[in-house]
Design a protein around this motif. Structure first.
Motif, PDB file in Angstrom:
ATOM      1  N   VAL A  53       9.915 -35.994  -9.429  1.00 44.36           N
ATOM      2  CA  VAL A  53       9.450 -36.359 -10.775  1.00 44.36           C
ATOM      3  C   VAL A  53       8.892 -35.146 -11.513  1.00 44.36           C
ATOM      4  O   VAL A  53       9.017 -35.044 -12.738  1.00 44.36           O
ATOM      5  CB  VAL A  53       8.402 -37.488 -10.705  1.00 44.36           C
ATOM      6  CG1 VAL A  53       9.020 -38.748 -10.139  1.00 44.36           C
ATOM      7  CG2 VAL A  53       7.185 -37.072  -9.899  1.00 44.36           C
ATOM      8  N   ILE A  58      11.382 -32.996 -13.513  1.00 47.41           N
ATOM      9  CA  ILE A  58      11.909 -33.443 -14.807  1.00 47.41           C
ATOM     10  C   ILE A  58      11.470 -32.453 -15.885  1.00 47.41           C
ATOM     11  O   ILE A  58      10.278 -32.146 -16.012  1.00 47.41           O
ATOM     12  CB  ILE A  58      11.394 -34.865 -15.144  1.00 47.41           C
ATOM     13  CG1 ILE A  58      11.876 -35.863 -14.080  1.00 47.41           C
ATOM     14  CG2 ILE A  58      11.858 -35.283 -16.533  1.00 47.41           C
ATOM     15  CD1 ILE A  58      11.328 -37.258 -14.282  1.00 47.41           C
ATOM     16  N   LEU A  69      10.348 -30.659 -19.387  1.00 39.53           N
ATOM     17  CA  LEU A  69       9.472 -31.099 -20.463  1.00 39.53           C
ATOM     18  C   LEU A  69      10.255 -31.415 -21.729  1.00 39.53           C
ATOM     19  O   LEU A  69       9.889 -32.306 -22.503  1.00 39.53           O
ATOM     20  CB  LEU A  69       8.419 -30.025 -20.753  1.00 39.53           C
ATOM     21  CG  LEU A  69       7.430 -29.733 -19.615  1.00 39.53           C
ATOM     22  CD1 LEU A  69       6.537 -28.552 -19.985  1.00 39.53           C
ATOM     23  CD2 LEU A  69       6.584 -30.966 -19.326  1.00 39.53           C
ATOM     24  N   THR A  70      11.328 -30.652 -21.955  1.00 38.40           N
ATOM     25  CA  THR A  70      12.113 -30.844 -23.182  1.00 38.40           C
ATOM     26  C   THR A  70      13.587 -30.947 -22.830  1.00 38.40           C
ATOM     27  O   THR A  70      14.026 -30.554 -21.744  1.00 38.40           O
ATOM     28  CB  THR A  70      11.908 -29.664 -24.140  1.00 38.40           C
ATOM     29  OG1 THR A  70      12.302 -28.441 -23.485  1.00 38.40           O
ATOM     30  CG2 THR A  70      10.443 -29.545 -24.561  1.00 38.40           C
ATOM     31  N   THR A  71      14.341 -31.432 -23.797  1.00 42.11           N
ATOM     32  CA  THR A  71      15.793 -31.506 -23.642  1.00 42.11           C
ATOM     33  C   THR A  71      16.422 -30.240 -24.212  1.00 42.11           C
ATOM     34  O   THR A  71      15.728 -29.312 -24.635  1.00 42.11           O
ATOM     35  CB  THR A  71      16.338 -32.744 -24.361  1.00 42.11           C
ATOM     36  OG1 THR A  71      15.990 -32.658 -25.757  1.00 42.11           O
ATOM     37  CG2 THR A  71      15.733 -34.012 -23.763  1.00 42.11           C
ATOM     38  N   PHE A 122      11.272 -34.622 -23.496  1.00 41.14           N
ATOM     39  CA  PHE A 122      12.103 -35.457 -22.620  1.00 41.14           C
ATOM     40  C   PHE A 122      11.673 -36.912 -22.793  1.00 41.14           C
ATOM     41  O   PHE A 122      10.481 -37.233 -22.679  1.00 41.14           O
ATOM     42  CB  PHE A 122      11.934 -35.038 -21.164  1.00 41.14           C
ATOM     43  CG  PHE A 122      12.970 -35.615 -20.248  1.00 41.14           C
ATOM     44  CD1 PHE A 122      14.131 -34.915 -19.966  1.00 41.14           C
ATOM     45  CD2 PHE A 122      12.798 -36.868 -19.672  1.00 41.14           C
ATOM     46  CE1 PHE A 122      15.097 -35.440 -19.118  1.00 41.14           C
ATOM     47  CE2 PHE A 122      13.754 -37.406 -18.832  1.00 41.14           C
ATOM     48  CZ  PHE A 122      14.915 -36.693 -18.552  1.00 41.14           C
ATOM     49  N   ARG A 144       9.055 -39.232 -20.396  1.00 41.87           N
ATOM     50  CA  ARG A 144       8.676 -38.439 -19.215  1.00 41.87           C
ATOM     51  C   ARG A 144       7.319 -38.867 -18.676  1.00 41.87           C
ATOM     52  O   ARG A 144       7.129 -38.982 -17.465  1.00 41.87           O
ATOM     53  CB  ARG A 144       8.650 -36.957 -19.567  1.00 41.87           C
ATOM     54  CG  ARG A 144       8.386 -36.054 -18.361  1.00 41.87           C
ATOM     55  CD  ARG A 144       8.438 -34.569 -18.750  1.00 41.87           C
ATOM     56  NE  ARG A 144       8.369 -33.723 -17.566  1.00 41.87           N
ATOM     57  CZ  ARG A 144       7.228 -33.359 -16.973  1.00 41.87           C
ATOM     58  NH1 ARG A 144       6.066 -33.780 -17.465  1.00 41.87           N
ATOM     59  NH2 ARG A 144       7.264 -32.586 -15.906  1.00 41.87           N
ATOM     60  N   ASP A 145       6.354 -39.101 -19.541  1.00 36.55           N
ATOM     61  CA  ASP A 145       5.020 -39.509 -19.087  1.00 36.55           C
ATOM     62  C   ASP A 145       5.073 -40.853 -18.370  1.00 36.55           C
ATOM     63  O   ASP A 145       4.387 -41.064 -17.348  1.00 36.55           O
ATOM     64  CB  ASP A 145       4.065 -39.581 -20.279  1.00 36.55           C
ATOM     65  CG  ASP A 145       3.788 -38.211 -20.890  1.00 36.55           C
ATOM     66  OD1 ASP A 145       3.988 -37.202 -20.156  1.00 36.55           O
ATOM     67  OD2 ASP A 145       3.397 -38.142 -22.057  1.00 36.55           O
ATOM     68  N   ILE A 170       7.632 -42.107 -16.759  1.00 36.30           N
ATOM     69  CA  ILE A 170       8.289 -41.917 -15.458  1.00 36.30           C
ATOM     70  C   ILE A 170       7.310 -41.335 -14.450  1.00 36.30           C
ATOM     71  O   ILE A 170       7.244 -41.775 -13.292  1.00 36.30           O
ATOM     72  CB  ILE A 170       9.521 -41.008 -15.615  1.00 36.30           C
ATOM     73  CG1 ILE A 170      10.588 -41.687 -16.485  1.00 36.30           C
ATOM     74  CG2 ILE A 170      10.114 -40.644 -14.246  1.00 36.30           C
ATOM     75  CD1 ILE A 170      11.768 -40.791 -16.810  1.00 36.30           C
ATOM     76  N   LEU A 171       6.522 -40.352 -14.894  1.00 36.69           N
ATOM     77  CA  LEU A 171       5.532 -39.765 -13.998  1.00 36.69           C
ATOM     78  C   LEU A 171       4.505 -40.798 -13.557  1.00 36.69           C
ATOM     79  O   LEU A 171       4.140 -40.884 -12.375  1.00 36.69           O
ATOM     80  CB  LEU A 171       4.832 -38.582 -14.693  1.00 36.69           C
ATOM     81  CG  LEU A 171       5.661 -37.324 -14.904  1.00 36.69           C
ATOM     82  CD1 LEU A 171       4.872 -36.308 -15.726  1.00 36.69           C
ATOM     83  CD2 LEU A 171       6.057 -36.713 -13.578  1.00 36.69           C
TER      84      LEU A 171
END
Length: 230
Positions: free
Chosen positions: A64, A67, A69-71, A77, A80-81, A83-84
């Motif tokens: 995790v 992953i 931070l940005t695309t 992303f 992302r928060d 998912i974490l």
């Protein structure tokens, strides 16, 4: 967020069980009657025990955190928060809930190691080995005129064969007597080794003395070496 985390934890834990039960059944069917020595659960209880400690830890954290931070276009992303948070929630729940309760689950289901079957097989082999040794001793005794004291010693050693493989095959008195004989044998071997070492050093020191024949000294050393190996 908490509701999503609880749902994900339930899915992660439940999917593992739903996958293990049929996978275990298929594995047992495929390996039935084969010589593969694989640790396949033999009952649903063992499968449940294998399922319950499926805890997450360092690998999940590493995944995790990997992953980005940005695309590629520079924007954050997506989710992302979330998912974490869900990943760490799954890790904490599985570690804090499943880990400490595993011993209770094992006791509750009555799952035990297969030590009893191994011990029973060891006892059977010990008994067969002792019987074979005694049978061969009787055959030799019928062919040769063995002295009584030698026959008595060899008979005890035939019993010792089974006792040393599996002490449970003999009673307490014989087990204790076997242990005493083994200890005496080790003492004799240790002292005899020191005696042969002293003898060898003495012969080696004699080799440098005037008038000694090196060939004779070497033959004596070889004799001592052979005795030491025996």
């Amino acid at each position: 967020m908490l509701g999503w985390s609880a749902a994900v934890v339930g899915v992660v834990v439940g999917v593992r069980l739903l996958w293990l039960l049929p996978a275990t059944w298929v594995a047992k069917r495929l390996h039935k009657g084969s010589d593969f020595d694989e640790e396949i659960p033999m009952s649903w209880r063992e499968t449940v025990v294998m399922w319950w400690p499926g805890m997450r830890g360092a690998a999940s954290v590493a995944l995790v955190l990997a992953i980005p931070l940005t695309t590629d276009d520079g924007s954050g992303f997506p989710a992302r928060d979330e998912i974490l948070f869900i990943a760490f929630a799954v890790i904490l729940v599985t570690l804090l809930a499943q880990g400490p309760t595993l011993p209770w689950l094992v006791r509750r289901l009555g799952v035990r190691a297969e030590e009893d079957s191994g011990s029973e097989l060891r006892r059977q082999l010990a008994a067969r080995a002792a019987k074979a040794a005694k049978r061969r001793l009787r055959e030799i005794s019928a062919e040769e005129d063995l002295p009584e004291d030698v026959l008595e010693i060899l008979t005890r050693r035939a019993y010792d064969v089974g006792a040393r493989i599996s002490p449970d095959t003999v009673d307490e008195d014989r087990r204790e007597a076997c242990a005493q004989r083994v200890e005496r044998l080790r003492t004799v071997q240790r002292i005899q080794g020191e005696m042969m070492s002293a003898a060898r050093h003495e012969v080696l020191s004699a080799r440098s003395e005037p008038g000694q024949d090196p060939a004779v000294v070497d033959r004596v050393l070889r004799f001592l070496d052979v005795r030491s190996l025996r």
